[in-house]
Design an enzyme around this catalytic site. Structure first.
Site, PDB file in Angstrom:
ATOM      1  N   GLY B 139     109.190  36.344 -17.176  1.00 22.27           N
ATOM      2  CA  GLY B 139     109.258  36.171 -18.742  1.00 22.27           C
ATOM      3  C   GLY B 139     108.109  36.370 -19.279  1.00 22.27           C
ATOM      4  O   GLY B 139     108.130  36.723 -20.657  1.00 22.27           O
ATOM      5  N   GLU B 380      91.737  41.065 -11.025  1.00 31.28           N
ATOM      6  CA  GLU B 380      92.126  39.495 -10.786  1.00 31.28           C
ATOM      7  C   GLU B 380      93.486  39.167 -11.085  1.00 31.28           C
ATOM      8  O   GLU B 380      94.002  38.132 -10.691  1.00 31.28           O
ATOM      9  CB  GLU B 380      91.130  38.707 -11.736  1.00 31.28           C
ATOM     10  CG  GLU B 380      89.685  38.961 -11.432  1.00 31.28           C
ATOM     11  CD  GLU B 380      89.131  39.948 -11.958  1.00 31.28           C
ATOM     12  OE1 GLU B 380      89.469  40.851 -12.775  1.00 31.28           O
ATOM     13  OE2 GLU B 380      87.807  40.323 -11.461  1.00 31.28           O
TER      14      GLU B 380
END
Lengths: 638, 638
Positions: B139, B380
């Site tokens: 989402g 990351e």
């Protein structure tokens, strides 16, 4: 020479009048300059006892060529509108940058050797807070190119000044996705005023990079993203020079120069060696000898062309939208309307959208001021990088997305604060109140994130007039400003003349007999008022504070409420950590008496439900507030 | 049929026995299935009054082909180790997913129509917390591919089971940099068990995407990133089938299928129309008619091959490293050592590095257990996505980087919490105590970030034995676990037998006469002890609490200290907002009495300086603590 900057400085330290390398000097002289940059990088790190000399040495030839032949800049006038812009994305190579500053005469040799000492302007990673020639703080990799794109965008679309933006980055940072967000926007916006130079020295921090010296791998990627690519031996000054020339001559798209280099270049014991990242050379004296010793060589940087400061669209008086008390208006709508009005009053306001302008209502601005509206698509890191880049050029950027998705740009926001950049960020669709879409779309951690940013301002309006005033007020604040808006409509509470100073609050219900104080903001203000009115009817009067300024908080009003009522109940459509409940404590952490405290916040993981169901399920609706008040009041009586 | 799953379900609702489309059925039957998926997408959104039918309709043919011909899955056994994995990166197309679940018989037609209602499993965006067939919550766009890479990595390198990972994403989300972090890792790791299908329907939320139907633009980018690329008409089921076949036959690299599609496909009034994103069709009944009406057609998904659960390396007893009291050891070193020991005791521990393993000390693990160590380079977001992907397969991932750089992955961490994923994140180089490198490298906002994550645990050890115990303990907790480590050495305070329960704390100094309580964690524990000892000598005894568990906090001990001493002074190497100062309040927000509170935290922007200078400048060193205590004690006396 009319085309080169001249200014004071120590001729011995920075290169005497006759020893400045100029654009027309030989390649051999450029090599000498590069060697001196290496020497000074080694010396600075050695003096500091830490730092990144080897990462500086790989890029020294590139820096020498750039300074002497391609960079146009007046170091005496860093605010010169015609200046080229340089961004050291690989901020850890700061010794090279400072060595360059010495070579141009901007810092002395004495200052160079203060590198990394307390109080020195020459920090481990450069920041504009201390150095006027630094555009943006770097040190978190993969950000410099994004900000460079923002600056180039400014030059191309807003300033309309033909400066060039030069970004020097490392190879390891190309693994950051943010680089490709920037690459995508740069070619889409046809930023031929932007040149990225990649110092491909093969070694990252802990060892080889993913692609090592496979320049073709990078070439394919940048070419696919629409860039002009030049591969070059980064230690061949003539080749680097030609590459820069080619970049300047390329139109319609940005250029990347892939420079194959050797980490630690120039000192055999350091060249291409693992395990030396971020460490001074073990024998700096020998290294300097090997590099040919210290030279009295500086560089005469070419002056920028004459340019006027950017012409902003002439503005008019600010006429904020007006609303009638009781009207139902979503604060996101008011944001869009106020922003549009602000754009009419101020020619320096620029709006950035993360492909949700129809939802955030930023698109209202686009309709009136399309020339100052930038569609950044779904790339929130670049959205914020653009804002930072535009801010360096004096623009007042408003970047908006869903509050939830601004978490994507957290590191960019953090670094914006290190830069001291003045940017406005607006997050819509706050909290569970959005309803059916569910937790992925709900901003529930944004207040915590933005409160923790150094020097930030955090605003959370509850109605349309308040939103409009705050949208205008935030433009002139320092640092990172954050405004949180809501999806659904809520009633207008305030009249058009009401003022909302940053750091203030509004007491919406108050009596001498208040049993406690409900502190709310945004959507929960309305729930708190409903609760207060029903409690008042039941003989339990409570005070209600609209804490629209979450940071800084209104200490005086909170303390008065604490003294009068003895207990503060915070209610927020946000996680219990780091939001309004914690913010209230900012008024009571000086060692003095603290009132009793209680908080209602979102402590479960929501699913889908209507907005009203969500508020009920999270326990932050009027009934939950009233129930909590009753419990607290009884508790206090006992 | 032995090669298809059979299970119960409503034959009328989900397709009777004779009406299940099978792999060997005609393309026309696939088309019928696709139309039914569209019908059910339209009906679900219509019933909900919200949702994304047009985004579902564009991908219906792809979904039909996948289900009938290529996906191998036992819906009755979602934990079957041989199951293929499907990730709906474009999570807003949930109506299509739920229509597919109906087609396979996993949900009834009745449940389908509960879409987005409170309490329904069928949320606006799918989450594994409610649905056993969902791998990961989506989402927030651009995350599904990253997690898919993590799952594929597991299949390839750890599980060694030949399941395939299928990710369906939208075109607009390709603007997210995280997609290219994932793309880079997928080709580097040669993940030929991964297929990405891009539903190129040209329209994002607010209008056209950057590249609209320029499939070549995407083709060039993925090809440059090392992927095998197939372009296809996404509504030609035969062509999609061939593309999937080609993906399955491709070895040595991942495949992306670029499917040119039409948003709202099948309903003329909705096809390729702007302004319809995220809205039910205005006339659902007519749309269903236009789509040929409801059919009783289901699909027989092929069964997965027999497979055993992943074989983990047999472990032994956990033998944590031992340290002597008074030894000087950095907590990052202890982390690396304990992690290595944990890896020897448990075969399910996997370590992920963000190209800083030499600094975080994750590389210690790499030396002992290279087969369970993944180098993610400087990316990351993908680092955390990998952790989430591995966790879906039952691994216990530890992903580490500098605390400062984990902010880069904030949105991934937030979504991991929505998924309920059990992941361990470790951030090193906390606070100003790192010294010379300056603010870009200092984790100063990480506690705020991780505290605000739903269901998280936040740990901040001060010495080596405590670190080692907590590294082991976090492996078995639920949700997102965060551990914060320090760069510099600090003395060992605790003996090897000392236990450190999560949610606990340690009282390190205590007397009946304590004038106040200093609450510290990590580096500031040592400063607090120094201050306390000097204050004690001066006749001002203070209590010292080591609050190693920042979330949850030890309410009992804090409340006892409050009762005994009346005042808590928190001291932290972190911003004042959202960290330990705020965490302490978690013990006092139930409406009861609150002690006096004061806090020392980092309120300025640091530059470069030595660690000791930094602590002093930030006002969190022993002398600053002692000075603050004296002020507070005098204040209290007055």
């Amino acid at each position: 020479m009319a085309d080169s900057t001249t200014y004071g400085g120590d001729p011995e330290g920075a290169g005497g009048a006759g020893t400045r390398v100029a654009a027309t000097d030989t390649d051999e002289r450029l090599h000498e300059l590069a060697q001196q940059l290496r020497v000074d990088s080694v010396r600075a790190a050695d003096a500091a006892g830490s730092g990144h000399p080897t990462s500086s040495m790989s890029a020294a030839d590139v820096m020498a060529v750039l300074l002497a032949r391609h960079f146009h800049y007046d170091f005496a006038r860093p605010d010169h509108p015609g200046n080229d812009r340089f961004v050291l994305s690989k901020g850890h190579a700061s010794p090279l940058l400072y060595a360059a500053y010495k070579a141009v005469g901007a810092v002395t040799d004495e200052e160079l050797l203060t590198f990394r000492a307390q109080g020195s302007r020459l920090e481990g990673h450069p920041t504009p807070r201390r150095l006027p020639w630094v555009e943006v703080a770097t040190g978190s990799l993969g950000q410099g190119i994004g900000v460079g794109v923002g600056i180039a965008l400014s030059g191309k679309r807003l300033d309309r000044i033909p400066y060039r933006v030069w970004v020097l980055c490392g190879d390891s940072e190309l693994a950051e996705g943010s680089v490709w967000e920037a690459a995508e926007q740069a070619s889409y916006e046809r930023l031929d005023n932007l040149t990225l130079i990649v110092d491909v020295n093969r070694l990252g921090q802990r060892g080889p990079t993913r692609h090592e010296w496979d320049l073709d791998a990078y070439d394919r990627r940048f070419a696919a993203f629409g860039w002009h690519v030049v591969q070059v031996d980064g230690h061949d000054v003539a080749a680097v020079d030609r590459a820069c020339e080619e970049a300047r001559a390329t139109t319609g798209r940005p250029t990347v120069i892939l420079a194959r280099t050797v980490k630690g270049k120039g000192v055999a014991a350091a060249e291409n060696r693992e395990g030396l990242h971020g460490k001074p050379l073990s024998d700096a004296e020998a290294a300097v000898r090997e590099l040919g010793g210290s030279r009295h060589v500086g560089v005469a940087v070419q002056a920028p062309p004459a340019a006027r400061s950017p012409q902003t669209v002439p503005g008019g008086d600010l006429e904020l939208p007006r609303y009638d008390i009781g009207d139902e208006v979503a604060t996101r709508d008011a944001f869009g309307q106020a922003l549009t009005a602000l754009g009419s009053a101020r020619g320096d306001v620029v709006v950035l959208d993360g492909e949700v302008g129809d939802s955030t209502r930023a698109e209202y601005f686009a309709k009136e001021h399309p020339e100052r509206y930038v569609e950044c698509y779904i790339a929130e890191q670049q959205l914020v990088a653009d804002a930072v880049g535009l801010a360096t050029r004096g623009w007042v950027p408003y970047a908006s997305s869903f509050a939830a998705f601004l978490t994507r740009a957290h590191d960019f926001v953090r670094m914006a604060a290190v830069s001291g950049a003045g940017i406005n960020l607006v997050g819509s669709h706050a909290g569970v109140a959005i309803g059916q879409d569910g937790p992925s779309q709900m901003g529930l951690e944004d207040l915590a994130m933005f409160r923790s940013v150094h020097g930030s301002t955090v605003l959370y309006p509850c109605d349309a007039p308040q939103t409009a005033r705050l949208v205008a007020a935030m433009a002139d604040l320092d640092g990172v400003r954050y405004l949180r808006t809501s999806r659904g409509a809520s009633p207008v509470l305030y009249g058009p003349e009401e003022e909302f100073p940053v750091g203030g609050s509004k007491v919406l219900r108050s009596s001498a007999d208040d049993r406690l104080t409900v502190v709310a903001a945004g959507i929960t203000v309305h729930e708190a008022l409903t609760a207060a009115d029903s409690l008042a009817r039941a003989g339990v009067p409570v005070r209600v504070i609209d804490l629209y300024s979450v940071k800084p908080v209104d200490r005086r009003t909170l303390r008065e409420a604490a003294e009068s009522t003895g207990c503060l109940l915070t209610v927020e459509d946000h996680r219990q950590e780091g939001g309004i409940g914690d913010a209230v404590l900012d008024a009571f952490c000086d060692g003095g008496p603290v009132p009793r405290l209680a908080r209602l916040a979102v402590t479960t993981m929501p699913g889908s439900a209507t907005p009203a169901e969500q508020l009920r399920a999270a326990g932050i609706d009027a009934e939950s507030i009233a129930a909590a008040v009753r419990l607290l009041v009884e508790h206090a009586v006992r």
